[in-house]
Design an enzyme around this catalytic site. Structure first.
Site, PDB file in Angstrom:
ATOM      1  N   SER A 241       3.401  -2.795  10.269  1.00 19.04           N
ATOM      2  CA  SER A 241       4.851  -2.775  10.484  1.00 19.04           C
ATOM      3  C   SER A 241       5.551  -4.090  10.124  1.00 19.04           C
ATOM      4  O   SER A 241       6.476  -4.508  10.807  1.00 19.04           O
ATOM      5  CB  SER A 241       5.166  -2.370  11.928  1.00 19.04           C
ATOM      6  OG  SER A 241       4.690  -1.057  12.170  1.00 19.04           O
TER       7      SER A 241
ATOM      8  N   GLY B 204       2.263   1.655  10.846  1.00 19.65           N
ATOM      9  CA  GLY B 204       3.189   2.772  10.753  1.00 19.65           C
ATOM     10  C   GLY B 204       3.845   3.137  12.073  1.00 19.65           C
ATOM     11  O   GLY B 204       4.469   4.191  12.188  1.00 19.65           O
TER      12      GLY B 204
ATOM     13  N   GLU C 230      -6.692   4.201   7.857  1.00 22.24           N
ATOM     14  CA  GLU C 230      -6.488   5.635   7.639  1.00 22.24           C
ATOM     15  C   GLU C 230      -7.729   6.276   7.023  1.00 22.24           C
ATOM     16  O   GLU C 230      -8.025   7.442   7.280  1.00 22.24           O
ATOM     17  CB  GLU C 230      -5.239   5.858   6.773  1.00 22.24           C
ATOM     18  CG  GLU C 230      -3.975   5.612   7.588  1.00 22.24           C
ATOM     19  CD  GLU C 230      -2.788   5.095   6.795  1.00 22.24           C
ATOM     20  OE1 GLU C 230      -2.780   5.199   5.561  1.00 22.24           O
ATOM     21  OE2 GLU C 230      -1.858   4.559   7.432  1.00 22.24           O
TER      22      GLU C 230
ATOM     23  N   GLY D  12       2.861  -1.431   4.302  1.00 19.67           N
ATOM     24  CA  GLY D  12       2.889   0.013   4.051  1.00 19.67           C
ATOM     25  C   GLY D  12       4.316   0.481   3.842  1.00 19.67           C
ATOM     26  O   GLY D  12       4.901   0.308   2.772  1.00 19.67           O
ATOM     27  N   GLY D  13       4.906   1.053   4.887  1.00 16.92           N
ATOM     28  CA  GLY D  13       6.232   1.675   4.803  1.00 16.92           C
ATOM     29  C   GLY D  13       7.286   0.849   4.073  1.00 16.92           C
ATOM     30  O   GLY D  13       7.978   1.360   3.177  1.00 16.92           O
TER      31      GLY D  13
ATOM     32  N   ASN E 290       0.868  -1.174   0.000  1.00 18.53           N
ATOM     33  CA  ASN E 290       0.000   0.000   0.000  1.00 18.53           C
ATOM     34  C   ASN E 290       0.907   1.227   0.000  1.00 18.53           C
ATOM     35  O   ASN E 290       1.522   1.539   1.013  1.00 18.53           O
ATOM     36  CB  ASN E 290      -0.894  -0.041   1.252  1.00 18.53           C
ATOM     37  CG  ASN E 290      -1.752   1.196   1.382  1.00 18.53           C
ATOM     38  OD1 ASN E 290      -1.860   1.988   0.448  1.00 18.53           O
ATOM     39  ND2 ASN E 290      -2.365   1.365   2.539  1.00 18.53           N
ATOM     40  N   TRP E 291       0.971   1.895  -1.147  1.00 17.96           N
ATOM     41  CA  TRP E 291       1.922   2.999  -1.285  1.00 17.96           C
ATOM     42  C   TRP E 291       1.364   4.335  -0.793  1.00 17.96           C
ATOM     43  O   TRP E 291       2.050   5.357  -0.843  1.00 17.96           O
ATOM     44  CB  TRP E 291       2.434   3.068  -2.739  1.00 17.96           C
ATOM     45  CG  TRP E 291       3.320   1.887  -3.056  1.00 17.96           C
ATOM     46  CD1 TRP E 291       3.771   0.965  -2.154  1.00 17.96           C
ATOM     47  CD2 TRP E 291       3.842   1.483  -4.330  1.00 17.96           C
ATOM     48  NE1 TRP E 291       4.550   0.012  -2.800  1.00 17.96           N
ATOM     49  CE2 TRP E 291       4.608   0.311  -4.125  1.00 17.96           C
ATOM     50  CE3 TRP E 291       3.750   1.993  -5.633  1.00 17.96           C
ATOM     51  CZ2 TRP E 291       5.271  -0.359  -5.163  1.00 17.96           C
ATOM     52  CZ3 TRP E 291       4.399   1.339  -6.672  1.00 17.96           C
ATOM     53  CH2 TRP E 291       5.157   0.173  -6.424  1.00 17.96           C
ATOM     54  N   LYS E 292       0.124   4.346  -0.403  1.00 13.56           N
ATOM     55  CA  LYS E 292      -0.508   5.516   0.223  1.00 13.56           C
ATOM     56  C   LYS E 292      -0.260   6.805  -0.595  1.00 13.56           C
ATOM     57  O   LYS E 292      -0.130   6.733  -1.812  1.00 13.56           O
ATOM     58  CB  LYS E 292      -0.018   5.663   1.670  1.00 13.56           C
ATOM     59  CG  LYS E 292      -0.130   4.353   2.442  1.00 13.56           C
ATOM     60  CD  LYS E 292       0.091   4.504   3.928  1.00 13.56           C
ATOM     61  CE  LYS E 292       0.084   3.134   4.579  1.00 13.56           C
ATOM     62  NZ  LYS E 292       0.074   3.179   6.021  1.00 13.56           N
TER      63      LYS E 292
ATOM     64  N   GLU F 233      -5.445  -5.649  10.180  1.00 12.87           N
ATOM     65  CA  GLU F 233      -4.456  -4.614  10.459  1.00 12.87           C
ATOM     66  C   GLU F 233      -4.750  -3.974  11.810  1.00 12.87           C
ATOM     67  O   GLU F 233      -5.547  -3.020  11.886  1.00 12.87           O
ATOM     68  CB  GLU F 233      -4.492  -3.552   9.360  1.00 12.87           C
ATOM     69  CG  GLU F 233      -4.170  -4.110   7.988  1.00 12.87           C
ATOM     70  CD  GLU F 233      -3.547  -3.051   7.109  1.00 12.87           C
ATOM     71  OE1 GLU F 233      -2.429  -3.256   6.658  1.00 12.87           O
ATOM     72  OE2 GLU F 233      -4.178  -2.005   6.897  1.00 12.87           O
TER      73      GLU F 233
ATOM     74  N   HIS G 261      -9.461   0.731   4.825  1.00 13.27           N
ATOM     75  CA  HIS G 261      -8.169   0.934   5.490  1.00 13.27           C
ATOM     76  C   HIS G 261      -8.359   1.830   6.720  1.00 13.27           C
ATOM     77  O   HIS G 261      -9.165   2.762   6.706  1.00 13.27           O
ATOM     78  CB  HIS G 261      -7.172   1.562   4.517  1.00 13.27           C
ATOM     79  CG  HIS G 261      -5.771   1.515   5.050  1.00 13.27           C
ATOM     80  ND1 HIS G 261      -5.308   2.443   5.950  1.00 13.27           N
ATOM     81  CD2 HIS G 261      -4.769   0.625   4.852  1.00 13.27           C
ATOM     82  CE1 HIS G 261      -4.054   2.129   6.272  1.00 13.27           C
ATOM     83  NE2 HIS G 261      -3.709   1.029   5.623  1.00 13.27           N
TER      84      HIS G 261
END
Ligand code: PEP
Length: 252
Positions: free
Chosen positions: A215, A175, A99, A236-237, A9-11, A169, A97
């Site tokens: 993470s 994150g 976010e 993610g990151g 997920n490159w957000k 998640e 998600h």
């Protein structure tokens, strides 16, 4: 056999050129891997989707969108519908998600509508759910996740799950650098599969891929993925760094 899936997920990161570069780096590094039962999905921002699809052509990489609007079309400035995603060749969309829930007020009911709109347009869904830190501390995590599943998925038919990937998640792990232990992930994934089995039958429950997200990094991926009910990860990151994302793909 359930598919193993690693999804990035490159957000809200990377312009078109950076997206192309990242896709090509990942593509080159995984081209020699024999991963018939493994899917690799990346979700760049809306504006990069077309070029991402072009760059991922003839490779193992599939391209997904990060969100969509629940309505078919109309006066919803700034929004993107399922039909618009389909028109450029997108086949998968991330929904629910944390976010989106946290910053854009999305709740289970709205997410259920988005799920219906996606399914009506033959889009596959990566449905995200998970508990907050307080809920985990109070040991209400199973209750909370059970309720999210019920509110967003229980109106569906068993056959709809052919087009659904689940992603557990825990919000406290997204994150933050803090990861659920492999045991915590396994406990929740087994619980989710059991909830689905009770509602939709064993066959459906056993065929659905349940990803863990929060993470995941090269250093912990293998241990998390080794758990029986963990079928991969939503990353993610670490998915923004080609080397790390590839290491996570290799871990599966
Ligand atoms: C995510 O946002 O879906 C996620 C899992 O992020 P991170 O890997 O950075 O925790």
């Amino acid at each position: 056999m359930r598919k193993k899936i690693v999804a990035g997920n490159w957000k809200m990161n990377n312009g078109v050129q950076e997206t192309e570069k990242l896709i090509n780096e990942v593509k080159d590094s995984i081209s020699i891997l024999d991963q018939k039962n493994v899917r690799v999905i990346v979700a760049p921002s809306f504006v990069s989707l077309t070029s991402a699809l072009e760059n991922a052509k003839n490779s193992k990489i599939e391209v997904a969108a990060q969100n969509m609007h629940q309505e078919k079309n109309g006066a919803y400035t700034g929004e993107i519908s399922a039909e618009i995603l389909r028109s450029i060749g997108i086949k998968t969309v991330i929904l629910g998600h944390s976010e989106r829930r946290q910053y854009f007020g999305e709740n289970d009911k709205l997410i259920a509508k988005k799920i219906d709109a996606a399914l009506a347009n033959n889009l596959e869904i990566i449905f995200c759910f998970g508990e907050l830190l307080d809920q985990r501390k109070l040991e209400n995590h199973l209750l909370e996740v059970g309720s999210q599943l019920k509110n967003s998925l229980f109106h569906l038919k068993a056959e709809d799950f052919k087009n659904i990937i689940l992603a557990y998640e825990p919000v406290w792990a997204i994150g933050t650098g803090e990861t659920a232990t492999p045991e915590q992930a396994q406990e929740m994934h087994a619980f989710v599969r059991n909830v689905l089995a009770n509602k939709f039958g064993e066959k459906t429950a056993n065929s659905i891929s349940i990803l863990y997200g929060g993470s995941v990094k090269p250093s912990n991926a293998e241990e998390i993925f080794s758990k029986e009910d963990v079928d991969g990860g939503l990353i993610g990151g670490a998915s923004l760094i080609a080397e790390d994302f590839v290491a996570i793909i290799k871990a599966i």
